[in-house]
Scaffold this motif. Structure first.
Motif, PDB file in Angstrom:
ATOM      1  N   GLU A  50     -46.126 -46.548 -61.812  1.00 48.37           N
ATOM      2  CA  GLU A  50     -44.979 -47.097 -62.153  1.00 48.37           C
ATOM      3  C   GLU A  50     -44.685 -48.543 -61.630  1.00 48.37           C
ATOM      4  O   GLU A  50     -44.109 -49.291 -62.105  1.00 48.37           O
ATOM      5  CB  GLU A  50     -43.606 -46.224 -61.731  1.00 48.37           C
ATOM      6  CG  GLU A  50     -43.907 -44.663 -62.343  1.00 48.37           C
ATOM      7  CD  GLU A  50     -43.318 -44.649 -63.829  1.00 48.37           C
ATOM      8  OE1 GLU A  50     -42.812 -45.704 -64.310  1.00 48.37           O
ATOM      9  OE2 GLU A  50     -43.727 -43.764 -64.521  1.00 48.37           O
ATOM     10  N   MET A 100     -37.687 -42.493 -59.402  1.00 48.56           N
ATOM     11  CA  MET A 100     -38.541 -41.944 -60.468  1.00 48.56           C
ATOM     12  C   MET A 100     -38.029 -40.739 -60.893  1.00 48.56           C
ATOM     13  O   MET A 100     -37.284 -39.702 -60.345  1.00 48.56           O
ATOM     14  CB  MET A 100     -39.907 -41.468 -59.303  1.00 48.56           C
ATOM     15  CG  MET A 100     -40.422 -42.486 -58.881  1.00 48.56           C
ATOM     16  SD  MET A 100     -41.410 -43.668 -59.837  1.00 48.56           S
ATOM     17  CE  MET A 100     -40.168 -45.027 -59.830  1.00 48.56           C
ATOM     18  N   ASP A 101     -38.344 -40.491 -62.238  1.00 52.94           N
ATOM     19  CA  ASP A 101     -37.625 -39.393 -62.637  1.00 52.94           C
ATOM     20  C   ASP A 101     -38.987 -38.694 -63.574  1.00 52.94           C
ATOM     21  O   ASP A 101     -38.771 -37.550 -64.155  1.00 52.94           O
ATOM     22  CB  ASP A 101     -36.801 -39.658 -63.857  1.00 52.94           C
ATOM     23  CG  ASP A 101     -37.197 -40.569 -65.035  1.00 52.94           C
ATOM     24  OD1 ASP A 101     -38.466 -41.170 -64.860  1.00 52.94           O
ATOM     25  OD2 ASP A 101     -36.504 -41.061 -65.820  1.00 52.94           O
ATOM     26  N   HIS A 102     -40.327 -38.792 -63.048  1.00 59.09           N
ATOM     27  CA  HIS A 102     -41.422 -38.337 -63.752  1.00 59.09           C
ATOM     28  C   HIS A 102     -41.482 -36.822 -62.969  1.00 59.09           C
ATOM     29  O   HIS A 102     -41.604 -36.575 -61.818  1.00 59.09           O
ATOM     30  CB  HIS A 102     -42.729 -39.000 -63.534  1.00 59.09           C
ATOM     31  CG  HIS A 102     -43.863 -38.567 -64.260  1.00 59.09           C
ATOM     32  ND1 HIS A 102     -44.484 -37.446 -64.104  1.00 59.09           N
ATOM     33  CD2 HIS A 102     -44.384 -39.269 -65.333  1.00 59.09           C
ATOM     34  CE1 HIS A 102     -45.436 -37.290 -64.960  1.00 59.09           C
ATOM     35  NE2 HIS A 102     -45.470 -38.376 -65.782  1.00 59.09           N
TER      36      HIS A 102
END
Ligand code: URA
Length: 209
Positions: free
Chosen positions: A43, A7-9
Motif C-alpha cells: 500500500e 489500512m482496511d484490507h
C-alpha cells in the motif's frame, strides 16, 4: 497536515487480530509481523513513479511500464522495528537499510540517540521509517527529528498499531510526514501501552518476557 492512511484490507486486519492474541507465540508473531509489513508496504508503495521501457515479448517489441528506479531507504527504529524489515525487503530487495536507536534519559526524560547509521546517499533517498507500535509518539517523533537532520528527500512512517495520541503528536510535529497505520486503536493506558494493542512488541517478537 499530513495524511493518515488506516489500512482496511481484510488480510491485514485478520493478521493483526492474530498477533493481538496473547497466546500467539514468538515464532508465529514474528512471521505475521513480517507478513503484515509486506502487505502494508504494498500500500505504501502505491505512488511509486513508473517509466516506459522497451521490452521484447515472444510476439513483438513494445513499450511497458517499470518502476523508475526511485531510491528508497528503510529505517527500522530499534529494536522492534527490525521485526518488520524482512517483510518489506521481500518487496523492495534493492532498498538500502538504515538503523536508528534511541533511549530515554531517566533523569531528563530526553530522547538520546545511541545509534544512527543511514545510507551514505540519504539526501537522494525517500525513507520509510518503521516501528510496530506508535504509542505516545515520543520515540518516532525524536527518531524523525534526528533523521530529518540528515536531509532525506522525504520520510514516510509505517506502524502496525497506533494510538490516536501518537498519530496526533506526529502530525503536529511533522505535518509533512504521511503515516500508514495497520490498525488505529482506542487509547493509551497509564503505562503508555496501547489499548487493546498487543503488549510490548519487542518482547513478543523476541520472547524476552
Ligand atoms: N510499545 C509497545 O511495544 N507496545 C505498546 O503498547 C506501546 C509501546
Amino acid at each position: 497536515m499530513s495524511k493518515v492512511h488506516v489500512m482496511d484490507h481484510p488480510l491485514i486486519t485478520h493478521k493483526i487480530s492474530i498477533i493481538r492474541d496473547k497466546n500467539t507465540g514468538p515464532k508465529e508473531f514474528r512471521e505475521l509481523v513480517n507478513e503484515i509489513a509486506t502487505l502494508m508496504a504494498y500500500e505504501v508503495t502505491r505512488d511509486l513513479p513508473l517509466k516506459e521501457v522497451e521490452i521484447e515479448t515472444p510476439l513483438r517489441k513494445d513499450r511497458f511500464k517499470m518502476i523508475s528506479g526511485k531510491k528508497i531507504g528503510i529505517v527500522p527504529i530499534l529494536r522492534a522495528g527490525l521485526g518488520m524489515l524482512d517483510g518489506i525487503l521481500k518487496l523492495m530487495p534493492a532498498a538500502r537499510v538504515g538503523h536508528i536507536g534511541l533511549y530515554r534519559d531517566p533523569d531528563t526524560l530526553e530522547a538520546i540517540e545511541y545509534y544512527c547509521k543511514l545510507p551514505t546517499d540519504v539526501e537522494e533517498r525517500e525513507l520509510l521509517v518503521i516501528d510496530p507500535m506508535l504509542a505516545t509518539g515520543n520515540t518516532a517523533l525524536e527518531a524523525i527529528k534526528f533523521i530529518k537532520a540528515r536531509n532525506p528527500k522525504n520520510i514516510k512512517l509505517m506502524v502496525l498499531i497506533a494510538a490516536p495520541e501518537g498519530v496526533e503528536k506526529i502530525q503536529r510535529a511533522h505535518p509533512d510526514i504521511d503515516i500508514w497505520v495497520g490498525a488505529l486503536d482506542e487509547k493509551l493506558n497509564d503505562h503508555a501501552y496501547i489499548v487493546p494493542g498487543l503488549g510490548d512488541a519487542g518482547d513478543r517478537l523476541y520472547g524476552t518476557k
